[in-house]
Scaffold this motif. Structure first.
Motif, PDB file in Angstrom:
ATOM      1  N   ALA A 119       0.990  -1.255   0.176  1.00  0.00           N
ATOM      2  CA  ALA A 119       0.083   0.072   0.014  1.00  0.00           C
ATOM      3  C   ALA A 119       0.716   1.120  -0.003  1.00  0.00           C
ATOM      4  O   ALA A 119       0.604   2.317  -0.557  1.00  0.00           O
ATOM      5  N   TYR A 120       1.913   1.049   0.996  1.00  0.00           N
ATOM      6  CA  TYR A 120       3.008   2.507   1.062  1.00  0.00           C
ATOM      7  C   TYR A 120       3.693   2.545  -0.384  1.00  0.00           C
ATOM      8  O   TYR A 120       3.595   3.643  -0.712  1.00  0.00           O
ATOM      9  N   ASN A 121       4.177   1.668  -0.731  1.00  0.00           N
ATOM     10  CA  ASN A 121       4.945   1.738  -2.154  1.00  0.00           C
ATOM     11  C   ASN A 121       4.148   2.213  -3.277  1.00  0.00           C
ATOM     12  O   ASN A 121       4.689   2.718  -4.297  1.00  0.00           O
ATOM     13  N   ASN A 122       2.800   1.891  -3.464  1.00  0.00           N
ATOM     14  CA  ASN A 122       1.991   2.338  -4.596  1.00  0.00           C
ATOM     15  C   ASN A 122       1.131   3.333  -4.263  1.00  0.00           C
ATOM     16  O   ASN A 122       0.194   3.485  -4.962  1.00  0.00           O
ATOM     17  N   GLN A 123       1.276   4.219  -2.949  1.00  0.00           N
ATOM     18  CA  GLN A 123       0.677   5.559  -2.580  1.00  0.00           C
ATOM     19  C   GLN A 123      -0.822   5.184  -2.519  1.00  0.00           C
ATOM     20  O   GLN A 123      -1.489   6.128  -2.776  1.00  0.00           O
ATOM     21  N   ILE A 124      -1.322   4.238  -2.028  1.00  0.00           N
ATOM     22  CA  ILE A 124      -2.573   3.807  -1.771  1.00  0.00           C
ATOM     23  C   ILE A 124      -2.504   3.963  -0.413  1.00  0.00           C
ATOM     24  O   ILE A 124      -2.508   3.192   0.629  1.00  0.00           O
TER      25      ILE A 124
END
Length: 203
Positions: free
Chosen positions: A102-107
Motif C-alpha cells: 500500500a505504501y509503495n503504491n501510494q494507496i
C-alpha cells in the motif's frame, strides 16, 4: 514443517520477491515473500474477481476484504473506487506485505490489519465484502465467510467471492443462496466462478 498461507505465523525462510503487475490502468509494484498465497504473480482468480466486481451501484460505505494476502485485490479496488477498503488476513507476514505494498503504491485509503475472518474487523457494516477464500483451510472457513458476512453488510450490500468449480463453487453458491436468498454467478473464466449475493432484508 509444512507452511500454509492461512497460518498466523509462517516459519518458512524469507524469500523476498519484487515484481510489477498492471491492474486497471496502474502498474502496481508488489513485494511478496514465502509463506503467502501466490507469491510469484497475481493469481488468476484474483484477477477475475477484480475485473468482475462493480462498485458503482453499491450503497455508501467501506469495502471489506477477507483474506487479503499481500494485497492485490484490496489495493486495486481501493485505487479504482476511491472508497476506504479494510483489508484483513490471519497471516502476519501477508498483512505486513500488504501494508508495504500500500505504501509503495501510494494507496492511502486502506485499513490493513490482522483478523481471523470477522473477529477483529473495525466496522459493523460494509457496503461490500470481497474474498478469494483460503480453499485449503477447508469448507468450514469458506462457509463461515458467507454465513457471518450477512450481518456485516448494509442493506443492498454485496458479498462477492471467487472460487473454482472443482474446489467447491457449486457448494459455495448453494450456501450463499441459503443465507442471502440469492446467489448469482456474475462471471465464469477458466473454471473460476465469481459468485455474488446481495443483502435484501430477508432476516
Amino acid at each position: 514443517m509444512t507452511n500454509h498461507y492461512y497460518q498466523t505465523t509462517p516459519t518458512s525462510s524469507h524469500e523476498i520477491l519484487k515484481w510489477s503487475f498492471e491492474l486497471f490502468d496502474k502498474d502496481f509494484q508488489f513485494t511478496t515473500d514465502s509463506g503467502v498465497f501466490s507469491k510469484n504473480t497475481v493469481d488468476y482468480g484474483s484477477r477475475v474477481l477484480i475485473q468482475a466486481f462493480s462498485f458503482e451501484q453499491l450503497p455508501e460505505g467501506s469495502i471489506l476484504e477477507i483474506g487479503c494476502g499481500y494485497g492485490p485485490i484490496g489495493l486495486a479496488i481501493a485505487y479504482a473506487s476511491g472508497r476506504l477498503v479494510e483489508m484483513t488476513d490471519v497471516n502476519e507476514r501477508a498483512v505486513y506485505l500488504a501494508e508495504q505494498n500500500a505504501y509503495n503504491n501510494q494507496i492511502t485509503n486502506v485499513d490493513i490489519h490482522l483478523s481471523d475472518i470477522y473477529t477483529d474487523v473495525h466496522e459493523k457494516q460494509y457496503a461490500a465484502i470481497l474474498s478469494n477464500p483460503p480453499i485449503r483451510a477447508g469448507k468450514k472457513v469458506v462457509h463461515q465467510i458467507i454465513e457471518d458476512g450477512y450481518c456485516y453488510l448494509q442493506e443492498a450490500g454485496t458479498l462477492t467471492i471467487v472460487i473454482q468449480k472443482k474446489q467447491g463453487a457449486p457448494s459455495a453458491q448453494k450456501k450463499m443462496e441459503e443465507v442471502f436468498g440469492n446467489a448469482a454467478v456474475i462471471k465464469k473464466d477458466k473454471g473460476y466462478y465469481i459468485i455474488q449475493s446481495e443483502k435484501r432484508g430477508r432476516r
